[in-house]
Scaffold this motif. Structure first.
Motif, mmCIF file in Angstrom:
data_model
loop_
_atom_site.group_PDB
_atom_site.id
_atom_site.type_symbol
_atom_site.label_atom_id
_atom_site.label_comp_id
_atom_site.label_asym_id
_atom_site.label_seq_id
_atom_site.Cartn_x
_atom_site.Cartn_y
_atom_site.Cartn_z
ATOM 1 N N ALA A 110 1.059 -1.077 -0.012
ATOM 2 C CA ALA A 110 -0.092 0.015 -0.039
ATOM 3 C C ALA A 110 0.861 1.188 -0.320
ATOM 4 O O ALA A 110 0.558 2.401 -0.830
ATOM 5 N N PHE A 111 1.901 1.919 0.988
ATOM 6 C CA PHE A 111 3.049 2.702 1.080
ATOM 7 C C PHE A 111 3.650 2.819 -0.396
ATOM 8 O O PHE A 111 3.529 3.349 -0.757
ATOM 9 N N GLY A 112 3.790 1.374 -1.208
ATOM 10 C CA GLY A 112 5.135 1.772 -2.388
ATOM 11 C C GLY A 112 4.042 2.452 -2.962
ATOM 12 O O GLY A 112 4.117 2.866 -4.660
ATOM 13 N N ALA A 113 3.150 1.735 -3.368
ATOM 14 C CA ALA A 113 1.354 2.260 -3.981
ATOM 15 C C ALA A 113 1.387 3.559 -4.342
ATOM 16 O O ALA A 113 1.168 4.304 -5.522
ATOM 17 N N ALA A 114 1.471 3.694 -3.407
ATOM 18 C CA ALA A 114 0.983 5.643 -2.929
ATOM 19 C C ALA A 114 2.003 6.449 -3.206
ATOM 20 O O ALA A 114 2.098 7.514 -3.482
ATOM 21 N N ILE A 115 2.984 6.054 -3.040
ATOM 22 C CA ILE A 115 4.396 7.140 -3.417
ATOM 23 C C ILE A 115 4.573 6.871 -4.591
ATOM 24 O O ILE A 115 4.915 7.661 -5.379
ATOM 25 N N ALA A 119 10.478 3.067 -5.866
ATOM 26 C CA ALA A 119 9.692 3.740 -6.198
ATOM 27 C C ALA A 119 9.739 5.632 -5.720
ATOM 28 O O ALA A 119 10.033 6.274 -6.587
ATOM 29 N N VAL A 120 10.410 5.180 -4.423
ATOM 30 C CA VAL A 120 10.765 7.001 -4.133
ATOM 31 C C VAL A 120 11.735 7.874 -5.605
ATOM 32 O O VAL A 120 11.923 8.853 -4.749
ATOM 33 N N ARG A 160 19.772 -4.154 0.296
ATOM 34 C CA ARG A 160 20.781 -3.746 -0.814
ATOM 35 C C ARG A 160 20.032 -3.384 -1.775
ATOM 36 O O ARG A 160 19.028 -4.223 -2.839
ATOM 37 N N PRO A 161 20.255 -2.632 -2.721
ATOM 38 C CA PRO A 161 19.812 -1.790 -4.209
ATOM 39 C C PRO A 161 19.853 -2.504 -5.240
ATOM 40 O O PRO A 161 21.586 -3.727 -5.544
ATOM 41 N N ASN A 162 19.119 -2.745 -6.426
ATOM 42 C CA ASN A 162 19.127 -3.601 -7.332
ATOM 43 C C ASN A 162 19.357 -2.631 -8.251
ATOM 44 O O ASN A 162 19.717 -1.774 -8.052
ATOM 45 N N ALA A 163 19.370 -3.897 -9.713
ATOM 46 C CA ALA A 163 19.493 -2.278 -10.853
ATOM 47 C C ALA A 163 18.635 -1.930 -11.307
ATOM 48 O O ALA A 163 18.873 -0.338 -11.689
ATOM 49 N N VAL A 164 17.799 -2.031 -11.032
ATOM 50 C CA VAL A 164 16.052 -0.967 -11.127
ATOM 51 C C VAL A 164 16.408 0.289 -10.016
ATOM 52 O O VAL A 164 16.687 1.632 -10.653
ATOM 53 N N THR A 165 16.960 0.292 -9.217
ATOM 54 C CA THR A 165 17.787 1.549 -8.167
ATOM 55 C C THR A 165 18.714 2.041 -8.543
ATOM 56 O O THR A 165 18.296 3.129 -8.416
ATOM 57 N N PHE A 166 19.414 1.448 -9.292
ATOM 58 C CA PHE A 166 20.615 2.191 -9.423
ATOM 59 C C PHE A 166 20.550 3.004 -10.778
ATOM 60 O O PHE A 166 20.539 4.400 -11.288
#
Length: 334
Positions: A142-147, A179-180, A206-212
């Motif tokens: 829910a939080f991730g969707a709102a972000i 998301a943020v 741990r950051p993933n490829a999407v994060t970077f």
């Protein structure tokens, strides 16, 4: 029926349901739920709604899972009004689950809907309802969707606020962090994106490829090519394999920063790996054009055609100007 429901074969699921009814057999609620889930996975929200409305006529009472499946179908199609109406029906019966609220928020999150205010209202409803219903609590979905909703609508401050609030309810996961950071990327807030990336270690994430990729893109859009390159290198040191999005983000950063030599080098390295696409070529052509390196710009356009890639407006425009402006002779690929 179960096999159809697990995939996206919604037509087959509906056909089987109608066949059972035509044989004067009464399908049970499980069959209807499975058909609705198939429609949800196939993005057929209207068919899912029709099945929901049909249940009282066949003397079956929908369950929470039924409503949630229909709400998910509406969310996938960006039909936020329908998803919110389903949520209200569940709230009136005190049956709404975290998944119910998450589906409604996700419906508001799509680019087609773009209803970030409604998403925040639903999140507020979830917080209030969780105080009177002990079995209900806001979850990471829910939080991730709102972000994501706030990020898609350019409301990065709200996205960051929700992320901070999330930490008081549930432990942030990599999806919420991504998301943020993506919200900051869309709003070209590269400093905030880099700060959040650095802070992920403090959450044990741990950051993933999407994060970077999101952080690299944020720096690139702001012309901070040094930061983009640094993050690109850290990504590889972290054991993550850069993909097409990663490379294109760095190339775009070099283009924005007028670093055509570095664009040239990185594109050549990508060609050796066989993973160069039209976006990379277009950014490289634009970088060479802006640097008045006419020969290289035209050579890149020729390479694009040799690889049977369809040029976009950026590549075509820069190449046309190049052919009418500069000397294009005696140039070779490194």
């Amino acid at each position: 029926m179960t096999a159809f429901g697990q995939g996206e074969r919604w037509q087959s699921a509906l056909m089987l349901l109608h066949t059972v009814r035509d044989e004067d057999m009464q399908p049970d609620l499980v069959m209807y739920n499975t058909a609705i889930s198939a429609c949800a996975r196939g993005g057929c929200w209207m068919e899912a709604m029709v099945l929901l409305d049909l249940l009282p006529q066949v003397h079956l009472r929908p369950e929470v899972i039924t409503y949630n499946a229909v709400a998910s179908a509406c969310a996938a199609a960006g039909r936020w009004e329908a998803a919110l109406s389903i949520l209200e029906a569940l709230r009136d019966k005190d049956l709404a689950t975290a998944a119910s609220y998450g589906a409604a928020i996700s419906a508001c999150a799509t680019e087609k809907a773009g209803r970030w205010q409604q998403a925040l209202l639903v999140l507020q409803m979830l917080r209030e309802d969780s105080q009177r219903r002990e079995v209900l609590s806001a979850d990471a979905v829910a939080f991730g969707a709102a972000i994501s909703t706030c990020g898609n609508c350019g409301q990065w401050e709200y996205a960051l606020h929700i992320f901070c609030e999330m930490q008081g309810h549930v432990h942030p996961d990599v999806v919420a962090c991504n998301a943020v950071i993506s919200a900051c990327e869309k709003c070209e807030k590269w400093q905030q994106a880099c700060f959040l990336l650095a802070e992920m270690g403090g959450f044990g994430i741990r950051p993933n490829a999407v994060t970077f990729n999101a952080a690299v893109s944020a720096c690139g859009a702001a012309g901070e090519w040094e930061y983009s390159l640094s993050l690109f290198q850290k990504m590889q040191l972290a054991g993550l394999q850069p993909d097409t999005i990663s490379h294109n983000a760095v190339i775009t950063a070099f283009e924005t920063g007028c670093q055509w030599q570095m664009v040239w080098q990185l594109l050549w390295e990508r060609e050796q790996g066989g993973n160069c696409d039209v976006v990379g070529y277009s950014s490289a052509i634009s970088a060479c054009y802006r640097a008045r390196s006419w020969q290289r710009a035209l050579l890149l356009f020729q390479r694009l055609e040799e690889r049977q890639l369809e040029a976009n407006a950026v590549a075509l425009g820069a190449s046309v100007v190049t052919m009418t402006t500069g000397d294009t002779t005696n140039m070779a690929w490194p």
